[in-house]
Design an enzyme around this catalytic site. Structure first.
Site, PDB file in Angstrom:
ATOM      1  N   ASP A  66      -6.024  -6.125   5.455  1.00 53.89           N
ATOM      2  CA  ASP A  66      -6.983  -5.834   4.794  1.00 53.89           C
ATOM      3  C   ASP A  66      -7.860  -7.120   4.412  1.00 53.89           C
ATOM      4  O   ASP A  66      -9.166  -6.931   4.623  1.00 53.89           O
ATOM      5  CB  ASP A  66      -6.502  -5.241   3.474  1.00 53.89           C
ATOM      6  CG  ASP A  66      -7.488  -4.448   2.660  1.00 53.89           C
ATOM      7  OD1 ASP A  66      -8.850  -4.451   2.831  1.00 53.89           O
ATOM      8  OD2 ASP A  66      -7.286  -3.848   1.707  1.00 53.89           O
ATOM      9  N   ASP A 112      -2.238 -17.903   5.140  1.00 55.28           N
ATOM     10  CA  ASP A 112      -3.043 -18.802   4.516  1.00 55.28           C
ATOM     11  C   ASP A 112      -3.721 -19.466   5.534  1.00 55.28           C
ATOM     12  O   ASP A 112      -5.086 -19.951   5.516  1.00 55.28           O
ATOM     13  CB  ASP A 112      -2.636 -19.634   3.364  1.00 55.28           C
ATOM     14  CG  ASP A 112      -1.247 -20.182   3.655  1.00 55.28           C
ATOM     15  OD1 ASP A 112      -0.367 -19.634   4.548  1.00 55.28           O
ATOM     16  OD2 ASP A 112      -0.829 -20.938   2.848  1.00 55.28           O
ATOM     17  N   TYR A 138       0.865  -1.112   0.204  1.00 54.69           N
ATOM     18  CA  TYR A 138       0.017  -0.009  -0.065  1.00 54.69           C
ATOM     19  C   TYR A 138       0.759   1.118   0.109  1.00 54.69           C
ATOM     20  O   TYR A 138       0.400   2.361  -0.199  1.00 54.69           O
ATOM     21  CB  TYR A 138      -0.914   0.115   1.264  1.00 54.69           C
ATOM     22  CG  TYR A 138      -2.238  -1.115   1.175  1.00 54.69           C
ATOM     23  CD1 TYR A 138      -3.397  -0.578   0.978  1.00 54.69           C
ATOM     24  CD2 TYR A 138      -1.907  -2.331   1.233  1.00 54.69           C
ATOM     25  CE1 TYR A 138      -4.366  -1.427   0.720  1.00 54.69           C
ATOM     26  CE2 TYR A 138      -2.534  -3.404   1.007  1.00 54.69           C
ATOM     27  CZ  TYR A 138      -4.147  -2.907   0.897  1.00 54.69           C
ATOM     28  OH  TYR A 138      -5.261  -3.821   0.749  1.00 54.69           O
ATOM     29  N   LYS A 143       3.176 -14.151   6.195  1.00 53.44           N
ATOM     30  CA  LYS A 143       3.599 -14.921   5.103  1.00 53.44           C
ATOM     31  C   LYS A 143       5.069 -15.085   4.864  1.00 53.44           C
ATOM     32  O   LYS A 143       5.739 -15.302   3.774  1.00 53.44           O
ATOM     33  CB  LYS A 143       3.109 -14.694   3.924  1.00 53.44           C
ATOM     34  CG  LYS A 143       2.925 -15.609   2.750  1.00 53.44           C
ATOM     35  CD  LYS A 143       2.292 -16.872   2.885  1.00 53.44           C
ATOM     36  CE  LYS A 143       2.169 -17.998   1.913  1.00 53.44           C
ATOM     37  NZ  LYS A 143       1.768 -19.292   2.113  1.00 53.44           N
TER      38      LYS A 143
END
Length: 404
Positions: A294, A270, A150, A218
């Site tokens: 988000d 995930d 972002y 991640k």
């Protein structure tokens, strides 16, 4: 007498009885939902403090209205006014997809250094949910707000800048990218922004006696960005005497949580999505980089009934902006139709932030009563058997009536 909220030396707020608070009504349905939210906020403060306290709302411009009046989407005066008054509230703002200006919401967060996006997610009884046991969901997301993808460092495929970046990548990594048909984006994750975000999340857990904090990342793939987020986040945990890691929990305490201790967990992103769906009762505070935050916050909002009742806050060291977490829904603009709950509940968060918790709790309990009365806006009415559909303004009036 109107007064301005000031910042004490310890970072706490000094809130007068009649603070001036800037607001941005927003684009599309923004005006409808802001009018409804203001009605509820004013009523809650009046009923709680019997006229001894009152918010003086001050309109500032951003979005389409600002562009039409000033030629700027986000006037500098708006940012300066929010900085001066320390606390602000806003409706949804327009963001074109794939072209034009970047997100105004992101711009406000970055310009004011509102590094923590805080999204509490808790089920409201009576709201339709796709989950079998939505009552188990009670989480607060702390999303890093100023960097990650972002940050807006990207170049369109085929541009000289993209080609130059690809040439550098090819030289340093050996990756063979098509320089004519590949767009490039940069993902910065820094130690400063990671640590202050995680520190805020852990401090929230300590202050509110929450049982655990989870670092969502991640890092198994993005080792030097999200992997670093995990590493630096764990270092912050070492600074708190209340924190123990999951490994320490089993090595030192045989899986039994000592009194006063908070477990610091880590989960790959995930897997985290599966965990909150299948075992939501095991998670409480979640700290994560911008993009992960988000995604997970919107998923959790859907699990408890959707964005129409999802509050949000963007908080920095010196000021905070409370906002609708949904879009502008322009097809409903001016129809007095949409659910104003997101801005209303964000306003309740704002009252908490100001130290006016009794007024905030009055709003939450009144919304619960209105929903159990089955007098709601169309998005809920079409899912609740026997519900009476109210306009946006009518739902606000119902909430106010439930304060008696």
């Amino acid at each position: 007498m109107e007064k301005i909220i000031t910042l004490n030396n310890d970072g706490s707020l000094n809130v007068p009885d009649t603070p001036v608070i800037p607001y941005i009504s927003g684009d599309g349905t923004g005006q409808d939902i802001w009018n409804a939210a203001r009605l509820v906020l004013d009523a809650a403060v009046e009923k709680t403090y019997e006229g001894k306290k009152k918010i003086i709302f001050l309109e500032v411009l951003a979005g389409k209205t600002a562009f039409e009046k000033t030629g700027e989407w986000l006037p500098k005066e708006t940012l300066e006014t929010i900085k001066k008054h320390r606390v602000a509230i806003k409706g949804p703002l327009t963001t074109p997809v794939g072209e034009g200006m970047r997100s105004l919401n992101v711009a406000i967060r970055q310009e004011l250094d509102l590094f923590a996006c805080i999204r509490p997610v808790r089920y409201i009884k009576g709201v339709p949910s796709p989950c079998n046991d939505p009552q188990a969901i009670n989480m607060t997301i702390f999303r890093e707000n100023t960097e990650d993808l972002y940050k807006g460092i990207e170049w369109e495929a085929g541009t000289p800048e993209a080609k130059e970046a690809i040439s550098f990548i090819r030289e340093k990594s050996g990756q063979d990218l098509d320089e004519n048909f590949t767009g490039i984006g940069i993902k910065p994750i820094s130690i400063k922004n990671t640590k202050r975000l995680v520190k805020k999340a852990i401090q929230f857990a300590v202050d509110n006696k929450r049982p655990n904090v989870t670092l969502m990342h991640k890092g198994n793939i993005m080792k030097f960005t999200e992997g670093a987020f995990l590493k630096w986040g764990l270092e912050v945990g070492d600074e708190f005497s209340e924190i123990i890691t999951e490994q320490e929990l089993w090595d030192k305490f045989d899986g039994r949580v000592p009194e006063g201790k908070i477990i610091l967990k880590s989960r790959i992103a995930d897997n985290m999505f599966q965990q909150v769906l299948l075992r939501p009762e095991e998670y409480d505070v979640i700290a994560c980089p911008n993009l992960n935050g988000d995604y997970i916050s919107d998923l959790l909002a859907a699990m408890v009934g959707g964005l129409g009742l999802a509050p949000g806050a963007n908080v920095g060291s010196e000021c905070a902006v409370f906002e609708a977490t949904h879009g502008t829904a322009p097809k409903y603009a001016g129809l007095d139709k949409v659910n104003p709950g997101s801005v209303i509940l964000s306003g309740a968060m704002m009252l908490d932030h100001m130290g006016w918790q009794p007024a905030a709790e009055l709003i939450r309990s009144a919304i619960q009563k209105a929903i159990l009365n089955k007098r709601v806006t169309y998005d809920l009415a079409r899912q609740i058997p026997g519900a009476i559909e109210l306009k946006c303004s009518g739902f606000a009036e119902e909430i106010c009536a439930c304060m008696d």
